[in-house]
Write an enzyme that holds these catalytic residues in place. Structure first.
Site, PDB file in Angstrom:
ATOM      1  N   HIS A   1     -41.598  37.196  73.516  1.00 16.92           N
ATOM      2  CA  HIS A   1     -42.879  36.475  73.625  1.00 16.92           C
ATOM      3  C   HIS A   1     -44.053  37.403  73.274  1.00 16.92           C
ATOM      4  O   HIS A   1     -44.997  37.557  74.058  1.00 16.92           O
ATOM      5  CB  HIS A   1     -43.064  35.859  75.015  1.00 16.92           C
ATOM      6  CG  HIS A   1     -44.038  34.706  75.017  1.00 16.92           C
ATOM      7  ND1 HIS A   1     -43.900  33.596  75.809  1.00 16.92           N
ATOM      8  CD2 HIS A   1     -45.183  34.506  74.305  1.00 16.92           C
ATOM      9  CE1 HIS A   1     -44.914  32.766  75.603  1.00 16.92           C
ATOM     10  NE2 HIS A   1     -45.712  33.303  74.682  1.00 16.92           N
TER      11      HIS A   1
ATOM     12  N   ARG B   1     -42.612  27.225  71.409  1.00 20.67           N
ATOM     13  CA  ARG B   1     -42.161  27.202  72.795  1.00 20.67           C
ATOM     14  C   ARG B   1     -40.644  26.999  72.822  1.00 20.67           C
ATOM     15  O   ARG B   1     -40.082  26.320  71.956  1.00 20.67           O
ATOM     16  CB  ARG B   1     -42.830  26.059  73.576  1.00 20.67           C
ATOM     17  CG  ARG B   1     -44.243  26.400  74.041  1.00 20.67           C
ATOM     18  CD  ARG B   1     -44.261  27.482  75.116  1.00 20.67           C
ATOM     19  NE  ARG B   1     -45.598  27.791  75.606  1.00 20.67           N
ATOM     20  CZ  ARG B   1     -46.357  28.805  75.205  1.00 20.67           C
ATOM     21  NH1 ARG B   1     -45.929  29.633  74.264  1.00 20.67           N
ATOM     22  NH2 ARG B   1     -47.538  29.028  75.753  1.00 20.67           N
TER      23      ARG B   1
HETATM   24  P1  NAP Z   1     -52.782  23.240  68.538  1.00 16.49           P
HETATM   25  O1  NAP Z   1     -53.995  23.694  67.791  1.00 16.49           O
HETATM   26  O2  NAP Z   1     -52.944  22.369  69.729  1.00 16.49           O
HETATM   27  O3  NAP Z   1     -51.824  22.546  67.475  1.00 16.49           O
HETATM   28  C1  NAP Z   1     -50.653  21.890  67.838  1.00 16.49           C
HETATM   29  C2  NAP Z   1     -50.066  21.243  66.598  1.00 16.49           C
HETATM   30  O4  NAP Z   1     -48.837  20.599  66.972  1.00 16.49           O
HETATM   31  C3  NAP Z   1     -50.973  20.171  65.983  1.00 16.49           C
HETATM   32  O5  NAP Z   1     -50.895  20.197  64.586  1.00 16.49           O
HETATM   33  C4  NAP Z   1     -50.347  18.884  66.535  1.00 16.49           C
HETATM   34  O6  NAP Z   1     -50.549  17.749  65.725  1.00 16.49           O
HETATM   35  C5  NAP Z   1     -48.894  19.242  66.522  1.00 16.49           C
HETATM   36  N1  NAP Z   1     -48.133  18.375  67.431  1.00 16.49           N
HETATM   37  C6  NAP Z   1     -48.263  18.244  68.767  1.00 16.49           C
HETATM   38  N2  NAP Z   1     -47.411  17.315  69.237  1.00 16.49           N
HETATM   39  C7  NAP Z   1     -46.736  16.856  68.154  1.00 16.49           C
HETATM   40  C8  NAP Z   1     -45.745  15.877  67.975  1.00 16.49           C
HETATM   41  N3  NAP Z   1     -45.247  15.172  69.008  1.00 16.49           N
HETATM   42  N4  NAP Z   1     -45.284  15.646  66.728  1.00 16.49           N
HETATM   43  C9  NAP Z   1     -45.774  16.328  65.668  1.00 16.49           C
HETATM   44  N5  NAP Z   1     -46.731  17.278  65.762  1.00 16.49           N
HETATM   45  C10 NAP Z   1     -47.202  17.531  67.007  1.00 16.49           C
HETATM   46  O7  NAP Z   1     -51.935  24.497  69.042  1.00 16.49           O
HETATM   47  P2  NAP Z   1     -51.930  25.979  68.449  1.00 16.49           P
HETATM   48  O8  NAP Z   1     -53.096  26.733  68.915  1.00 16.49           O
HETATM   49  O9  NAP Z   1     -51.673  25.910  66.982  1.00 16.49           O
HETATM   50  O10 NAP Z   1     -50.649  26.563  69.216  1.00 16.49           O
HETATM   51  C11 NAP Z   1     -49.369  25.977  69.044  1.00 16.49           C
HETATM   52  C12 NAP Z   1     -48.421  26.508  70.104  1.00 16.49           C
HETATM   53  O11 NAP Z   1     -48.107  27.874  69.844  1.00 16.49           O
HETATM   54  C13 NAP Z   1     -49.020  26.558  71.515  1.00 16.49           C
HETATM   55  O12 NAP Z   1     -48.972  25.300  72.140  1.00 16.49           O
HETATM   56  C14 NAP Z   1     -48.111  27.545  72.197  1.00 16.49           C
HETATM   57  O13 NAP Z   1     -47.032  26.831  72.752  1.00 16.49           O
HETATM   58  C15 NAP Z   1     -47.620  28.438  71.054  1.00 16.49           C
HETATM   59  N6  NAP Z   1     -48.088  29.832  71.163  1.00 16.49           N
HETATM   60  C16 NAP Z   1     -47.180  30.836  71.181  1.00 16.49           C
HETATM   61  C17 NAP Z   1     -47.589  32.151  71.257  1.00 16.49           C
HETATM   62  C18 NAP Z   1     -46.597  33.279  71.240  1.00 16.49           C
HETATM   63  O14 NAP Z   1     -46.957  34.435  71.438  1.00 16.49           O
HETATM   64  N7  NAP Z   1     -45.344  33.011  70.971  1.00 16.49           N
HETATM   65  C19 NAP Z   1     -48.952  32.449  71.315  1.00 16.49           C
HETATM   66  C20 NAP Z   1     -49.866  31.408  71.295  1.00 16.49           C
HETATM   67  C21 NAP Z   1     -49.429  30.088  71.219  1.00 16.49           C
HETATM   68  P3  NAP Z   1     -52.016  17.184  65.430  1.00 16.49           P
HETATM   69  O15 NAP Z   1     -52.578  18.146  64.390  1.00 16.49           O
HETATM   70  O16 NAP Z   1     -51.775  15.848  64.881  1.00 16.49           O
HETATM   71  O17 NAP Z   1     -52.757  17.232  66.737  1.00 16.49           O
END
Ligand code: NAP
Length: 311
Positions: free
Chosen positions: A274, A226
């Site tokens: 994006h 993000r």
């Molecule tokens: P997810 O499964 O919720 O994983 C989020 C990860 O971030 C987890 O490992 C979490 O830690 C870690 N995290 C959250 N807050 C943190 C903090 N304060 N300090 C350290 N680590 C932290 O999310 P995801 O499905 O992998 O997706 C991640 C992000 O990718 C989404 O939220 C979205 O913003 C982005 N995204 C972008 C696109 C694009 O096209 N560019 C598409 C889809 C998603 P824990 O493992 O300890 O919970």
């Protein structure tokens, strides 16, 4: 009475989603009303995406068992005080595969110096051999559905991978770190950093002047997470000074990225609009329908958002 599923993600998306959703409902044997308009008090499930048709007030959806997001990132809905129903985020095999391809592709591009190769087709023979993956330290910040798949794909290619998350994790082939010390360790070693964290108050400006200074000089950054993860001004300064050699950015604080934003013209920035990973209706419809099945059967939902953590 048939359950009512309200698709509240906009007319354009409906054109791509209707057929796969109906197919997934059929496949699961669920006889439901799948609609784009309904009286709020009749709705059992809401399929939601930002910019759709749902009013910002969920109070009237008194029968709604869950709001199911079509997007992985839920920062535009998670803080809505009227949303008292369970909120589930999207974890879709198609989306994950897209992100793995984007991250692996750009990591290899930066690792092999492909931009420089393309820029130097000038008739001069310059046999500069890039290092092997095993000699290039990568850090993946965020080890969730997307970050862990990317970390494992990169490790599979031979890159040593440091992963960082909020809570302690254990993953085969990845050196897992967490907490402030873990972040410092990851950044101080990483030649390529991939950020796959959600937008939350805790992750805002995670990459700032102080943390970018921890990187080895000349490290590169890939941000498909993000835009809020990065302090734009600090990144521009780090790029100008050579502290960061290249930034490949897919997400921004304001999207579309305004035409006059310096990222567009900076020689060390690659902007992608994006597109790193999109939810794919055929595979994602099955994920949504599985949660609908669970909601109807009284079973726990998959991919529930932790409201207090914000993701
Ligand atoms: P997810 O499964 O919720 O994983 C989020 C990860 O971030 C987890 O490992 C979490 O830690 C870690 N995290 C959250 N807050 C943190 C903090 N304060 N300090 C350290 N680590 C932290 O999310 P995801 O499905 O992998 O997706 C991640 C992000 O990718 C989404 O939220 C979205 O913003 C982005 N995204 C972008 C696109 C694009 O096209 N560019 C598409 C889809 C998603 P824990 O493992 O300890 O919970």
């Amino acid at each position: 009475m048939k359950p009512v599923i309200l698709f509240a993600a906009g007319a354009t998306r409906w054109r791509h989603w209707e057929a796969p959703l109906r197919a997934a409902l059929d496949e699961a044997g669920i006889d439901a009303e799948l609609v784009t308009e309904a009286e709020p008090e009749t709705v059992d499930f809401i399929l939601f995406a930002p910019g759709g048709d749902i009013p910002p007030d969920f109070t009237a959806f008194t029968r709604c068992k869950a709001v199911l997001s079509l997007w992985a990132g839920v920062e535009r809905i998670v803080g809505n005080p009227t949303l008292t129903q369970p909120l589930c985020r999207m974890v879709d095999p198609g989306l994950t595969q897209g992100m793995v391809e984007y991250v692996v592709g750009h990591t290899l591009r930066l690792h092999l110096g492909i931009d420089a190769v393309l820029a130097s087709q000038n008739g001069r023979w310059n046999p500069a051999v890039p290092p092997l993956a095993g000699e290039r330290q990568v850090a993946v910040l965020g080890l969730g559905a997307l970050g862990s798949a990317c970390a494992q794909a990169l490790a599979g290619l031979g890159f040593p991978v440091l992963g960082w998350s909020r809570r302690a994790r254990d993953m085969d082939g990845i050196t897992c770190l967490h907490g402030d010390t873990g972040l410092r360790t990851a950044l101080s070693q990483a030649q390529i950093v991939v950020t796959l964290l959600p937008a939350t108050p805790e992750t805002e400006n995670l990459l700032n002047a102080e943390t970018l200074a921890l990187l080895p000089r000349g490290a590169a950054l890939i941000n498909p997470g993000r835009g809020t993860l990065i302090d734009d001004a600090a990144l521009l300064q780090a790029l100008d000074s050579g502290q960061v050699r290249q930034a490949t950015l897919d997400v921004f604080r304001t999207e579309p990225l305004p035409p006059d934003h310096p990222f567009w013209t900076h020689p060390r920035v690659t902007v992608t609009p994006h597109i790193a990973a999109e939810t794919r209706p055929p595979s994602a419809s099955r994920v949504l329908v599985e949660n609908i099945r669970r909601g109807l059967a009284g079973e726990p939902f998959l991919h529930l958002v932790d409201r207090s953590a914000g993701y």
